[in-house]
Design an enzyme around this catalytic site. Structure first.
Site, PDB file in Angstrom:
ATOM      1  N   GLY A  55      -1.740   9.219  10.149  1.00 15.89           N
ATOM      2  CA  GLY A  55      -0.514   9.718  10.802  1.00 15.89           C
ATOM      3  C   GLY A  55       0.439   9.115  11.216  1.00 15.89           C
ATOM      4  N   THR A  67      -5.709   0.137  11.348  1.00 21.32           N
ATOM      5  CA  THR A  67      -5.791   1.707  11.280  1.00 21.32           C
ATOM      6  C   THR A  67      -6.506   1.960  11.728  1.00 21.32           C
ATOM      7  OG1 THR A  67      -7.535   1.260   9.198  1.00 21.32           O
ATOM      8  CG2 THR A  67      -5.345   1.945   8.673  1.00 21.32           C
ATOM      9  N   GLN A 110      -5.521  -0.177  -0.721  1.00 19.88           N
ATOM     10  CA  GLN A 110      -4.446  -0.893  -0.355  1.00 19.88           C
ATOM     11  C   GLN A 110      -3.781  -1.930  -1.533  1.00 19.88           C
ATOM     12  OE1 GLN A 110      -8.054  -1.388   1.014  1.00 19.88           O
ATOM     13  NE2 GLN A 110      -7.619   0.138   2.841  1.00 19.88           N
ATOM     14  N   GLY A 160       8.778  13.383  -9.033  1.00 21.26           N
ATOM     15  CA  GLY A 160       8.857  14.245  -8.042  1.00 21.26           C
ATOM     16  C   GLY A 160       7.193  14.542  -7.600  1.00 21.26           C
ATOM     17  N   THR A 163      -3.548   8.139   6.656  1.00 20.68           N
ATOM     18  CA  THR A 163      -5.351   8.214   7.547  1.00 20.68           C
ATOM     19  C   THR A 163      -4.827   8.281   9.073  1.00 20.68           C
ATOM     20  OG1 THR A 163      -6.027   6.387   5.469  1.00 20.68           O
ATOM     21  CG2 THR A 163      -7.423   6.155   8.165  1.00 20.68           C
ATOM     22  N   GLY A 203      -6.690   6.235   2.732  1.00 18.35           N
ATOM     23  CA  GLY A 203      -6.433   7.221   2.203  1.00 18.35           C
ATOM     24  C   GLY A 203      -5.416   7.863   1.577  1.00 18.35           C
ATOM     25  N   HIS A 204      -5.930   9.116   0.396  1.00 16.26           N
ATOM     26  CA  HIS A 204      -4.541   9.962  -0.114  1.00 16.26           C
ATOM     27  C   HIS A 204      -5.094  11.433  -0.495  1.00 16.26           C
ATOM     28  CE1 HIS A 204      -6.014   7.702  -3.326  1.00 16.26           C
ATOM     29  NE2 HIS A 204      -5.954   8.717  -3.756  1.00 16.26           N
ATOM     30  N   LEU A 226      10.658   7.467  -8.062  1.00 12.99           N
ATOM     31  CA  LEU A 226      12.100   6.854  -8.224  1.00 12.99           C
ATOM     32  C   LEU A 226      13.186   8.671  -7.519  1.00 12.99           C
ATOM     33  CD1 LEU A 226      14.074   5.443  -9.814  1.00 12.99           C
ATOM     34  CD2 LEU A 226      13.912   6.902 -12.144  1.00 12.99           C
ATOM     35  N   GLY A 257       1.178   5.259  -4.174  1.00 12.04           N
ATOM     36  CA  GLY A 257       1.456   5.938  -4.493  1.00 12.04           C
ATOM     37  C   GLY A 257       0.405   6.615  -6.251  1.00 12.04           C
ATOM     38  N   LYS A 258      -1.110   5.686  -5.773  1.00 21.52           N
ATOM     39  CA  LYS A 258      -1.811   4.851  -7.080  1.00 21.52           C
ATOM     40  C   LYS A 258      -2.294   6.587  -7.772  1.00 21.52           C
ATOM     41  CE  LYS A 258      -2.961   1.560  -5.010  1.00 21.52           C
ATOM     42  NZ  LYS A 258      -3.180   1.707  -3.241  1.00 21.52           N
ATOM     43  N   GLY A 307       0.247  -1.472   0.085  1.00 18.17           N
ATOM     44  CA  GLY A 307      -0.023   0.054   0.008  1.00 18.17           C
ATOM     45  C   GLY A 307       0.986   0.841  -0.092  1.00 18.17           C
ATOM     46  N   ASP A 308      -0.110   2.469  -0.379  1.00 17.75           N
ATOM     47  CA  ASP A 308       0.794   3.556  -0.141  1.00 17.75           C
ATOM     48  C   ASP A 308       2.300   3.338  -1.552  1.00 17.75           C
ATOM     49  OD1 ASP A 308      -0.919   3.968   2.057  1.00 17.75           O
ATOM     50  OD2 ASP A 308       0.389   2.710   3.116  1.00 17.75           O
TER      51      ASP A 308
END
Ligand code: IMP
Length: 400
Positions: free
Chosen positions: A299, A131, A221, A390, A297, A42-43, A329, A17-18, A14-15
């Site tokens: 922190g 979570t 996820q 970036g 979600t 969460g994003h 990257l 960066g979808k 997860g995370d």
């Protein structure tokens, strides 16, 4: 040109960066759909200085012509959903007129969160590190056949009966003091605001597909948090791999033409569970800080480490991934060393120190960065077609 129906699946924990790829692609789709999970995801997306926070709603709704769909496989906490909608509408985004929610999705009540917290306490050292959003206990109710579905909102008497029975059940079995009247009042206070979103969305979605509308299936996820394929028991409680898209929305596999895997250029994980490439040292801290690796979600700081190519390859195989979007990257720029775990050992890579965040063509990346990508491609066994370089929306390289 309209894309083929496409699914986006995280290949790690997860995370990955979808959100960025979803943002780049969503305008080419008519419908953006979530199939599993709840507000454990969460994003935050920042566009022109405006912040947009998504937890349960598909983030592709940032594009104003998309229809957002929350499928039957999802679990929905109504007050949180209303808050999320209202906060997004405050920014000028219209959500209410383009949202559909399955009447088979399950209602996540406050008591699920109390139970989530209680179970984690009882597990002590064996806790999952959830979570605490009540996700697991809500799916437990679903599997125990005592779950309450959004369709039940239509009939107040049915709703009341189910809430009272469930609270009584847990008060007896877990020795809790759940307040069914309060739970009911919470739901009744917002019920009218959601009834209009409800539909038999599986049939609706299939009708739309038959009419040529294009769908972006927005995974939540990631593969290694899947209830079956992940690092059980340190997983979430739903099927977040490609099969979950089909069951969580009621759509046949043949309607998913393209499957994109999202892979971070290193690895992160929140919560407990195995992570063999974890860096418990200064380098790990550098990656955490540079990559802003703190949970959206909860922190919580995310655990950071080298890329594990074997776990990505497993995701590629099991999900039938057609291409990879490599993210972040740029976070590796300037590191003192660079490694990847592959087939039981570490491979060491040459590092680069030039800022790559403004680069838009693969050929213009520093040779060491190009080599990293090309070697990963061989390890994953699939093409890396896009690369995040970036935090900005535009910092995304597409390769032919
Ligand atoms: P749960 O989904 O809240 O039950 O948490 C189970 C595990 O999945 C924990 O390790 C969580 O940290 C992890 N998890 C759940 N959702 C996400 C997510 O969106 N990103 C990363 N980890 C997640």
């Amino acid at each position: 040109m309209k894309q083929q129906n496409t699914a986006i699946i995280g290949t790690q924990w997860g995370d990955e960066g979808k959100g960025k790829l979803v943002d780049a692609l969503a305008s080419q789709f008519d419908i953006v759909a979530r199939s599993t999970g709840g507000s454990n995801a969460g994003h935050t997306i920042v566009v022109d200085g405006q912040k947009y926070v998504f937890h349960l709603l598909p983030s592709g709704m940032l594009h104003k012509n998309t229809i957002g769909l929350i499928g039957n496989g999802c679990v929905v906490h109504l007050p949180d959903l209303i808050n999320e909608i209202n906060n997004l509408e405050k920014t000028g985004l219209d959500i209410k007129n383009r949202l559909k929610i399955s009447n088979k999705a399950h209602l996540l009540l406050d008591y699920h969160r109390l139970i989530d917290t209680r179970l984690e306490e009882l597990k002590g050292d064996n806790k999952i590190g959830t979570t605490k959003q009540g996700i697991g206990p809500c799916y437990v109710d679903k599997a125990m056949r005592i779950g309450i579905r959004l369709g039940d909102l239509a009939d107040e008497a049915v709703l009341k009966d189910k809430i009272v029975k469930n609270c009584d059940f847990y008060n007896k079995t877990l020795d809790l003091k759940l307040n069914s009247q309060q739970e009911l009042a919470t739901i009744l206070a917002v019920r009218e605001q959601v009834l209009g979103f409800l539909d038999d969305t599986s049939l609706w979605l299939n009708t739309q597909i038959a009419a040529g509308k294009k769908v972006l299936f927005e995974g939540a996820q990631a593969h290694h948090l899947d209830i079956d394929h992940g690092t059980y028991p340190y997983v979430t409680s739903s099927a977040v791999t490609i099969g979950g898209v089909c069951t969580g929305l009621g759509v046949a596999p043949k309607h998913i033409a393209n499957i994109i895997g999202i892979t971070k250029a290193y690895t992160t994980r929140v919560g407990e569970g195995p992570f063999r490439t974890e860096l418990n040292n200064d380098l790990g801290k550098v990656i955490q800080t540079t990559g802003h690796e703190f949970g959206a979600t909860t922190g919580r700081p995310r655990r950071c480490g080298w890329l594990d190519a074997d776990i990505v390859r497993e995701s590629v195989i099991i999900n039938g991934i057609d291409e990879i979007n490599l993210t972040k990257l740029d976070v590796l720029t300037g590191l003192a060393e660079l490694k990847v775990f592959y087939q039981g050992e570490y491979k060491t890579f040459e590092v680069w120190s030039e800022d790559i965040s403004q680069i838009s063509r693969f050929e213009n990346l520093p040779p060491a960065a190009q080599k990293y990508v090309l070697e990963l491609e061989k390890m994953f066994g699939v093409k890396i077609r896009s690369i995040g370089v970036g935090p900005e929306r535009e910092a995304l390289i597409f390769r032919n």
